[in-house]
Design a protein around this motif. Structure first.
Motif, PDB file in Angstrom:
ATOM      1  N   GLN A   1      -9.689  -0.776   0.098  1.00 59.39           N
ATOM      2  CA  GLN A   1     -10.820  -1.702  -0.003  1.00 59.39           C
ATOM      3  C   GLN A   1     -12.030  -1.000  -0.624  1.00 59.39           C
ATOM      4  O   GLN A   1     -12.701  -1.561  -1.485  1.00 59.39           O
ATOM      5  CB  GLN A   1     -11.165  -2.242   1.381  1.00 59.39           C
ATOM      6  CG  GLN A   1     -12.214  -3.329   1.378  1.00 59.39           C
ATOM      7  CD  GLN A   1     -12.473  -3.860   2.771  1.00 59.39           C
ATOM      8  OE1 GLN A   1     -12.117  -3.250   3.768  1.00 59.39           O
ATOM      9  NE2 GLN A   1     -13.132  -5.007   2.825  1.00 59.39           N
ATOM     10  N   THR A   2     -12.302   0.237  -0.225  1.00 59.74           N
ATOM     11  CA  THR A   2     -13.411   0.999  -0.787  1.00 59.74           C
ATOM     12  C   THR A   2     -13.187   1.266  -2.267  1.00 59.74           C
ATOM     13  O   THR A   2     -14.111   1.128  -3.077  1.00 59.74           O
ATOM     14  CB  THR A   2     -13.571   2.336  -0.030  1.00 59.74           C
ATOM     15  OG1 THR A   2     -13.760   2.061   1.362  1.00 59.74           O
ATOM     16  CG2 THR A   2     -14.746   3.134  -0.541  1.00 59.74           C
ATOM     17  N   ALA A   3     -11.974   1.623  -2.635  1.00 60.19           N
ATOM     18  CA  ALA A   3     -11.663   1.891  -4.038  1.00 60.19           C
ATOM     19  C   ALA A   3     -11.827   0.628  -4.885  1.00 60.19           C
ATOM     20  O   ALA A   3     -12.361   0.687  -6.000  1.00 60.19           O
ATOM     21  CB  ALA A   3     -10.241   2.433  -4.167  1.00 60.19           C
ATOM     22  N   GLU A   4     -11.393  -0.508  -4.366  1.00 57.34           N
ATOM     23  CA  GLU A   4     -11.546  -1.760  -5.101  1.00 57.34           C
ATOM     24  C   GLU A   4     -13.013  -2.116  -5.287  1.00 57.34           C
ATOM     25  O   GLU A   4     -13.418  -2.562  -6.365  1.00 57.34           O
ATOM     26  CB  GLU A   4     -10.818  -2.894  -4.373  1.00 57.34           C
ATOM     27  CG  GLU A   4      -9.309  -2.799  -4.458  1.00 57.34           C
ATOM     28  CD  GLU A   4      -8.613  -3.835  -3.583  1.00 57.34           C
ATOM     29  OE1 GLU A   4      -9.305  -4.629  -2.915  1.00 57.34           O
ATOM     30  OE2 GLU A   4      -7.380  -3.846  -3.578  1.00 57.34           O
ATOM     31  N   ALA A   5     -13.813  -1.908  -4.255  1.00 56.12           N
ATOM     32  CA  ALA A   5     -15.242  -2.214  -4.355  1.00 56.12           C
ATOM     33  C   ALA A   5     -15.925  -1.305  -5.365  1.00 56.12           C
ATOM     34  O   ALA A   5     -16.753  -1.752  -6.174  1.00 56.12           O
ATOM     35  CB  ALA A   5     -15.903  -2.076  -2.984  1.00 56.12           C
ATOM     36  N   GLU A   6     -15.585  -0.022  -5.351  1.00 61.40           N
ATOM     37  CA  GLU A   6     -16.177   0.921  -6.308  1.00 61.40           C
ATOM     38  C   GLU A   6     -15.743   0.599  -7.736  1.00 61.40           C
ATOM     39  O   GLU A   6     -16.541   0.699  -8.672  1.00 61.40           O
ATOM     40  CB  GLU A   6     -15.796   2.348  -5.948  1.00 61.40           C
ATOM     41  CG  GLU A   6     -16.505   2.880  -4.720  1.00 61.40           C
ATOM     42  CD  GLU A   6     -16.060   4.278  -4.334  1.00 61.40           C
ATOM     43  OE1 GLU A   6     -15.223   4.872  -5.048  1.00 61.40           O
ATOM     44  OE2 GLU A   6     -16.559   4.771  -3.314  1.00 61.40           O
ATOM     45  N   ALA A   7     -14.496   0.207  -7.917  1.00 65.03           N
ATOM     46  CA  ALA A   7     -14.007  -0.155  -9.249  1.00 65.03           C
ATOM     47  C   ALA A   7     -14.733  -1.399  -9.772  1.00 65.03           C
ATOM     48  O   ALA A   7     -15.113  -1.454 -10.944  1.00 65.03           O
ATOM     49  CB  ALA A   7     -12.500  -0.398  -9.216  1.00 65.03           C
TER      50      ALA A   7
END
Length: 172
Positions: free
Chosen positions: A85-91
């Protein structure tokens, strides 16, 4: 146990100690057998309360152990889900920022103004950049200083020594 002469005024068992002090003569009316039964009942009640407290403590400990066991298994899955979820938000944030900089560059906006662009699609960002450029153009024309009427070149310096002495002496 018979309730002949036992306190029947509706008080619960927890208040029995105060009942005996308030009705001190009531225990005398019970007789020897009634007093023995009352003492035995109070001892049994105290033992039952201790047993219930110990059972409740054991139940709480077991619930904590069960929760820790469940959390151990869940934590890995939860950690992976949080990382994803964090990676998707940062992307998504990086993609949005890149799009803003691309539009700002195409519209020849200063790089510092790219973060001020509003919109989620390229078309919305381009429309906002056009509006921002229009505002900046109007503001620049209004705020440009006017130099008309001011001194354009410095006064010529005196060339001979007599003129310098007169000027320093204030004679003109």
């Amino acid at each position: 146990m018979a309730d002949d002469g036992i306190n029947t005024d509706g008080a619960d068992e927890a208040g029995s100690a105060t009942d005996t002090t308030q009705h001190g003569d009531a225990t005398g009316e019970l007789g020897e057998g009634g007093q023995k039964a009352l003492v035995a009942e109070r001892k049994a009640r105290a033992a039952a309360e201790k047993s219930a407290a110990a059972a409740q403590k054991q139940l709480d400990d077991m619930a904590k152990r069960l929760q820790a066991f469940e959390d151990r298994d869940k934590s890995e899955a939860q950690k992976l889900a949080e990382r994803a979820q964090t990676a998707e938000a940062e992307a998504a944030k990086a993609s949005s920022q890149l799009l803003r900089y691309e539009v700002a560059s195409a519209k020849k906006l200063p790089p510092g103004w790219a973060g001020r662009l509003q919109g989620s699609t390229k078309e919305e960002l381009e429309a906002d950049a056009d509006a921002l450029l229009k505002e900046l153009g109007e503001t620049r024309h209004r705020q440009s200083p006017s130099y008309d009427g001011g001194v354009r070149k410095p006064a010529p310096a005196p060339t001979d020594m007599n003129a310098l002495i007169r000027q320093k002496a204030g004679l003109g």
